[in-house]
Design a protein around this motif. Structure first.
Motif, mmCIF file in Angstrom:
data_model
loop_
_atom_site.group_PDB
_atom_site.id
_atom_site.type_symbol
_atom_site.label_atom_id
_atom_site.label_comp_id
_atom_site.label_asym_id
_atom_site.label_seq_id
_atom_site.Cartn_x
_atom_site.Cartn_y
_atom_site.Cartn_z
ATOM 1 N N UNK A 1 55.662 -4.017 34.283
ATOM 2 C CA UNK A 1 56.015 -5.439 34.250
ATOM 3 C C UNK A 1 56.588 -5.873 35.597
ATOM 4 N N UNK A 2 57.355 -4.998 36.235
ATOM 5 C CA UNK A 2 57.901 -5.309 37.559
ATOM 6 C C UNK A 2 56.769 -5.443 38.568
ATOM 7 N N UNK A 3 55.777 -4.573 38.497
ATOM 8 C CA UNK A 3 54.620 -4.692 39.397
ATOM 9 C C UNK A 3 53.943 -6.053 39.211
ATOM 10 N N UNK A 4 53.752 -6.461 37.963
ATOM 11 C CA UNK A 4 53.091 -7.745 37.689
ATOM 12 C C UNK A 4 53.907 -8.917 38.229
ATOM 13 N N UNK A 5 55.224 -8.887 38.036
ATOM 14 C CA UNK A 5 56.050 -9.980 38.541
ATOM 15 C C UNK A 5 56.084 -9.970 40.070
ATOM 16 N N UNK A 6 56.016 -8.784 40.676
ATOM 17 C CA UNK A 6 55.952 -8.702 42.145
ATOM 18 C C UNK A 6 54.642 -9.282 42.668
ATOM 19 N N UNK A 7 53.551 -9.031 41.961
ATOM 20 C CA UNK A 7 52.273 -9.629 42.354
ATOM 21 C C UNK A 7 52.370 -11.149 42.347
ATOM 22 N N UNK A 8 52.975 -11.703 41.301
ATOM 23 C CA UNK A 8 53.139 -13.163 41.214
ATOM 24 C C UNK A 8 54.041 -13.678 42.327
ATOM 25 N N UNK A 9 55.141 -12.961 42.587
ATOM 26 C CA UNK A 9 56.079 -13.362 43.639
ATOM 27 C C UNK A 9 55.388 -13.382 44.999
ATOM 28 N N UNK A 10 54.615 -12.342 45.287
ATOM 29 C CA UNK A 10 53.929 -12.260 46.577
ATOM 30 C C UNK A 10 52.875 -13.347 46.707
ATOM 31 N N UNK B 1 52.984 -16.321 45.302
ATOM 32 C CA UNK B 1 53.700 -17.580 45.514
ATOM 33 C C UNK B 1 54.297 -17.665 46.916
ATOM 34 N N UNK B 2 54.659 -16.507 47.485
ATOM 35 C CA UNK B 2 55.260 -16.494 48.826
ATOM 36 C C UNK B 2 54.262 -16.953 49.877
ATOM 37 N N UNK B 3 52.977 -16.787 49.598
ATOM 38 C CA UNK B 3 51.939 -17.291 50.488
ATOM 39 C C UNK B 3 52.056 -16.827 51.925
ATOM 40 N N UNK B 4 52.341 -15.559 52.145
ATOM 41 C CA UNK B 4 52.397 -15.027 53.497
ATOM 42 C C UNK B 4 53.732 -15.193 54.192
ATOM 43 N N UNK B 5 54.713 -15.804 53.509
ATOM 44 C CA UNK B 5 56.049 -15.920 54.083
ATOM 45 C C UNK B 5 56.615 -14.516 54.254
ATOM 46 N N UNK B 6 57.182 -14.231 55.403
ATOM 47 C CA UNK B 6 57.717 -12.902 55.689
ATOM 48 C C UNK B 6 59.144 -12.780 55.166
ATOM 49 N N UNK B 7 59.416 -11.645 54.542
ATOM 50 C CA UNK B 7 60.748 -11.329 54.062
ATOM 51 C C UNK B 7 61.535 -10.728 55.222
ATOM 52 N N UNK B 8 62.824 -11.021 55.279
ATOM 53 C CA UNK B 8 63.698 -10.491 56.327
ATOM 54 C C UNK B 8 64.723 -9.552 55.699
ATOM 55 N N UNK B 9 65.045 -8.483 56.410
ATOM 56 C CA UNK B 9 66.087 -7.572 55.957
ATOM 57 C C UNK B 9 67.426 -8.276 56.115
ATOM 58 N N UNK B 10 68.189 -8.322 55.047
ATOM 59 C CA UNK B 10 69.460 -9.039 55.055
ATOM 60 C C UNK B 10 70.621 -8.088 55.336
ATOM 61 N N UNK B 11 71.764 -8.677 55.678
ATOM 62 C CA UNK B 11 72.964 -7.901 55.981
ATOM 63 C C UNK B 11 73.398 -7.107 54.748
#
Length: 121
Positions: free
Chosen positions: A53-62, A64-74
């Protein structure tokens, strides 16, 4: 493909691996950062239970992100108790906080068991 991905040697590695895999569009790799019965507090207001289920929700999240890059946070200091670790980051997007509980695996690596990526402050 599981064997070819880097594993988290320390609980703090999980955040970096998450960002790397998210930026690579690797939903399966993201799910592999979680124990098989892990709980993810995402989407907001819901709980996603289990690696598939986590894999499926990650697929949806990615998607929706549409190529937006994630940044490593503090990173905030990790709290450890035996084979458990509480990790957290200071979110750049103002969501209030991110916190995860990871557990050391029999091989010494770490996987998330609880993940609250968006906790409103």
């Amino acid at each position: 493909m599981t064997g070819s991905r880097e594993k988290a040697e320390q609980p703090e590695d999980l955040a970096r691996l998450f960002v790397e895999r998210a930026n690579a569009g690797d939903a399966e790799g993201l799910a592999e950062l979680y124990e098989p019965d892990a709980v993810l507090g995402f989407p907001p207001g819901a709980e996603t239970v289990g690696r598939e289920a986590i894999r499926a929700v990650c697929e949806q999240m990615l998607a929706k992100a549409g190529g937006v890059k994630f940044e490593l946070e503090e990173a905030l200091p990790t709290l450890r108790h035996g084979d458990l670790a509480l990790t957290a980051t200071r979110p750049a997007d103002g969501t209030g906080g991110r916190a995860q509980v990871a557990r050391r695996q029999p091989d010494g690596t770490w996987l998330r068991i609880l993940d609250r990526p968006e906790a409103r402050g």
